[in-house]
Design a protein around this motif. Structure first.
Motif, PDB file in Angstrom:
ATOM      1  N   PRO A   1       0.209 -68.599 -37.849  1.00  0.00           N
ATOM      2  CA  PRO A   1       1.034 -70.040 -37.354  1.00  0.00           C
ATOM      3  C   PRO A   1       0.540 -71.103 -37.855  1.00  0.00           C
ATOM      4  O   PRO A   1      -0.651 -71.258 -38.367  1.00  0.00           O
ATOM      5  N   TRP A   2       1.434 -71.969 -38.200  1.00  0.00           N
ATOM      6  CA  TRP A   2       1.227 -73.331 -38.734  1.00  0.00           C
ATOM      7  C   TRP A   2       0.786 -74.195 -37.528  1.00  0.00           C
ATOM      8  O   TRP A   2       1.775 -74.646 -36.701  1.00  0.00           O
ATOM      9  N   ARG A   3      -0.389 -74.810 -37.415  1.00  0.00           N
ATOM     10  CA  ARG A   3      -0.603 -75.933 -36.297  1.00  0.00           C
ATOM     11  C   ARG A   3      -1.492 -77.169 -36.785  1.00  0.00           C
ATOM     12  O   ARG A   3      -2.437 -77.059 -36.460  1.00  0.00           O
ATOM     13  N   TYR A   4      -0.901 -77.801 -37.715  1.00  0.00           N
ATOM     14  CA  TYR A   4      -1.472 -79.002 -38.157  1.00  0.00           C
ATOM     15  C   TYR A   4      -1.010 -80.064 -37.490  1.00  0.00           C
ATOM     16  O   TYR A   4       0.086 -80.473 -37.248  1.00  0.00           O
TER      17      TYR A   4
ATOM     18  N   ARG B   1       3.073 -74.431 -50.239  1.00  0.00           N
ATOM     19  CA  ARG B   1       3.434 -75.397 -49.405  1.00  0.00           C
ATOM     20  C   ARG B   1       2.695 -75.961 -48.430  1.00  0.00           C
ATOM     21  O   ARG B   1       3.026 -77.185 -47.708  1.00  0.00           O
ATOM     22  N   ALA B   2       1.569 -75.371 -48.015  1.00  0.00           N
ATOM     23  CA  ALA B   2       0.535 -75.973 -46.843  1.00  0.00           C
ATOM     24  C   ALA B   2       0.093 -77.402 -47.761  1.00  0.00           C
ATOM     25  O   ALA B   2      -0.134 -78.087 -46.904  1.00  0.00           O
ATOM     26  N   ALA B   3      -0.145 -77.120 -48.762  1.00  0.00           N
ATOM     27  CA  ALA B   3      -0.531 -78.498 -49.771  1.00  0.00           C
ATOM     28  C   ALA B   3       0.529 -79.465 -49.472  1.00  0.00           C
ATOM     29  O   ALA B   3      -0.166 -80.688 -49.230  1.00  0.00           O
TER      30      ALA B   3
ATOM     31  N   HIS C   1     -10.969 -70.806 -39.695  1.00  0.00           N
ATOM     32  CA  HIS C   1     -10.863 -71.839 -38.820  1.00  0.00           C
ATOM     33  C   HIS C   1      -9.614 -72.402 -38.594  1.00  0.00           C
ATOM     34  O   HIS C   1      -9.178 -73.197 -37.631  1.00  0.00           O
ATOM     35  N   ILE C   2      -8.561 -71.341 -39.116  1.00  0.00           N
ATOM     36  CA  ILE C   2      -7.329 -71.798 -38.659  1.00  0.00           C
ATOM     37  C   ILE C   2      -6.445 -70.764 -38.149  1.00  0.00           C
ATOM     38  O   ILE C   2      -5.440 -70.829 -37.877  1.00  0.00           O
TER      39      ILE C   2
ATOM     40  N   GLY D   1      -7.013 -74.060 -45.108  1.00  0.00           N
ATOM     41  CA  GLY D   1      -7.383 -72.800 -44.728  1.00  0.00           C
ATOM     42  C   GLY D   1      -6.677 -71.542 -45.480  1.00  0.00           C
ATOM     43  O   GLY D   1      -6.805 -70.482 -45.300  1.00  0.00           O
ATOM     44  N   ARG D   2      -5.696 -71.971 -46.295  1.00  0.00           N
ATOM     45  CA  ARG D   2      -4.773 -71.078 -46.920  1.00  0.00           C
ATOM     46  C   ARG D   2      -5.149 -70.711 -48.431  1.00  0.00           C
ATOM     47  O   ARG D   2      -4.848 -71.720 -49.129  1.00  0.00           O
TER      48      ARG D   2
END
Length: 490
Positions: A83-86, A61-63, A488-489, A74-75
């Motif tokens: 946390p999702w900080r995109y 889902r990050a993709a 890095h995330i 980073g996943r």
């Protein structure tokens, strides 16, 4: 109103959870029936080599959300509560482009109410163990915040109902039983009901982006009785088992309901597959239901539709179950795109052989919306492929998953696949054109020694400079500790 005042196409993204690439009848599956999805594919474009590079829920889902590769977002494995900080997300960029954005169903982000750019979400992620921790001081209120479906179910059917009522584990792919309540109360029906409600309440002066995100056919395998009856007596073929499989080790995991690797008794496996296929046919009918309502609202002709899955399900192939593995059953996904308006000039009914990945969804949908594609996006718009053009395309994709002793990497172009298990050094090479079931490991064949070296070099290039230290002096290093999330995330 059939379209917004801007004239832009509406966008409907269907995702399902844990659906194999081959579970469409249009793909020649011998058992499963998916007439509504088949019709979309016949009228649109079907992709033969679509993959989830990191095949489990969170990284996949990050993709989709970011359009980035697993190395960039980073996943590289499954880890909750990161946390999702995109800066840039698919719904966020579409909102900037004037779209009314809504997600219904599964997001699987953290915190769970992180909108990730959506104007609104109506949430059902399924059963999450960390959300159900009864040692938490505010368990009840916290659960209410996490799951809109469960709140609705208790309000509709009674406060005593829960996600555990059937006694099936959320990660069991080997046992099944029919849904015990009226079909209209099933989470698949609820997801479509809430999607229809959004169509009623949307801003008519804006184009919309609706992400209808089903939890099924992810376990628990709990199809409504009518759908289970479609498959429960069907004679099932034996699943493929490769010449590389350790049969003795497989026998040791035979009776664990949530096994990842086990030789399951055929009767139990056939029932599990019947339940799995039934859930897919149930989804297919509910997809048809939503599309019919879109026609009633006059929205269908001006809505571009994309259907895919976040990853697959091994379902007994090579005695494996679930996902996170590099094999076709786990990493390859259905992927079809349909433009009813004809505005995008697709070659209707065509099939695309180029290898695509979930990171390609974001640039594709932004392209459809005539919205800018952020510079950090690694994916590519597939529209030129759908239009019959011959654009420069990637030669392969790199996939991976941190998975304990089964931590793996793979590279494939949809015709050849190279697999490396980072903890053991085991190598596998498959000719997918001649052996789509991956039954014959060619890594030790003298005839394929140069091909093995070539594809190993592709992976070495991809892993060069990684923080885990997978490469040293141009060679793959066995036994380096994998991590699910790159630093890095964090």
């Amino acid at each position: 109103m059939s379209q917004s005042s801007t004239g832009k196409s509406n966008i409907l993204l269907f995702t399902v959870d844990q659906m194999r690439w081959d579970c469409l009848s249009i793909m020649g599956h011998p058992v499963v029936e998916t007439p509504n999805l088949d019709q979309l594919a016949k009228s649109g474009v079907l992709f033969d080599s679509a993959y989830a590079a990191t095949p489990s829920c969170i990284p996949a889902r990050a993709a989709i959300f970011t359009g980035m590769s697993q190395r960039s977002n980073g996943r590289v494995g499954y880890q909750d509560r990161v946390p999702w900080r995109y800066e840039h997300t698919l719904p966020g960029e579409l909102a900037k482009a004037g779209y009314h954005t809504q997600c219904v169903g599964k997001m699987h982000v953290y915190p769970v109410r992180n909108l990730c750019g959506f104007h609104n979400v109506v949430l059902h992620d399924g059963y999450f163990h960390h959300n159900r921790n009864r040692t938490a001081t505010a368990f009840s209120s916290h659960l209410d915040q996490c799951d809109d479906y469960l709140v609705w179910l208790r309000q509709t059917a009674g406060a005593e109902h829960d996600l555990l009522d059937l006694g099936l584990d959320c990660n069991s792919s080997t046992v099944t039983r029919p849904w015990h309540l009226p079909e209209r109360l099933h989470p698949t029906n609820w997801t479509v009901e809430q999607s229809i409600d959004f169509l009623r309440r949307r801003d008519p002066d804006k184009p919309f982006f609706l992400w209808t995100s089903f939890v099924r056919p992810h376990s628990p395998l709990d199809p409504p009785q009518a759908y289970f009856d479609m498959y429960k007596d069907v004679e099932m073929d034996e699943p493929p088992v490769g010449d590389w499989v350790d049969e003795e080790l497989a026998a040791e995991g035979a009776y664990e309901p949530t096994t990842i690797f086990g030789k399951i008794p055929k009767r139990r496996l056939d029932r599990a597959r019947a339940g799995y296929y039934a859930l897919i046919s149930h989804i297919d009918d509910q997809v048809g239901r939503l599309l019919k309502v879109m026609k009633e609202y006059g929205l269908y002709e001006n809505t571009t539709i994309l259907f895919t899955s976040d990853h697959g399900e091994m379902m007994g192939d090579h005695h494996y179950f679930r996902k996170a593995l590099p094999y076709e059953g786990s990493a390859k996904v259905p992927f079809l795109l349909y433009d009813p308006s004809g505005r995008l000039d697709f070659k209707a009914g065509s099939r695309v052989s180029e290898v695509v990945e979930l990171r390609d969804i974001m640039p594709t949908l932004l392209d459809i919306a005539d919205a800018p594609i952020p510079s950090n996006v690694d994916g590519q718009s597939v529209l030129p492929l759908c239009q019959g053009e011959n654009p420069f395309w990637r030669n392969y994709i790199h996939g991976e998953h941190a998975f304990g002793r089964l931590s793996n990497h793979f590279v494939t172009d949809g015709r050849i696949k190279y697999i490396w298990y980072s903890q053991t050094g085991e190598e596998q090479l498959f000719n997918l054109t001649e052996d789509p079931s991956e039954k014959i490991n060619l890594a030790h064949s003298p005839l394929y020694s140069s091909k093995l070296s070539e594809w190993r070099s592709y992976l070495t290039q991809e892993l060069e400079g990684r923080e885990e230290g997978y490469v040293h002096q141009g060679c793959l290093i066995v036994g380096r500790k994998p991590t699910a999330v790159l630093s890095h995330i964090l």
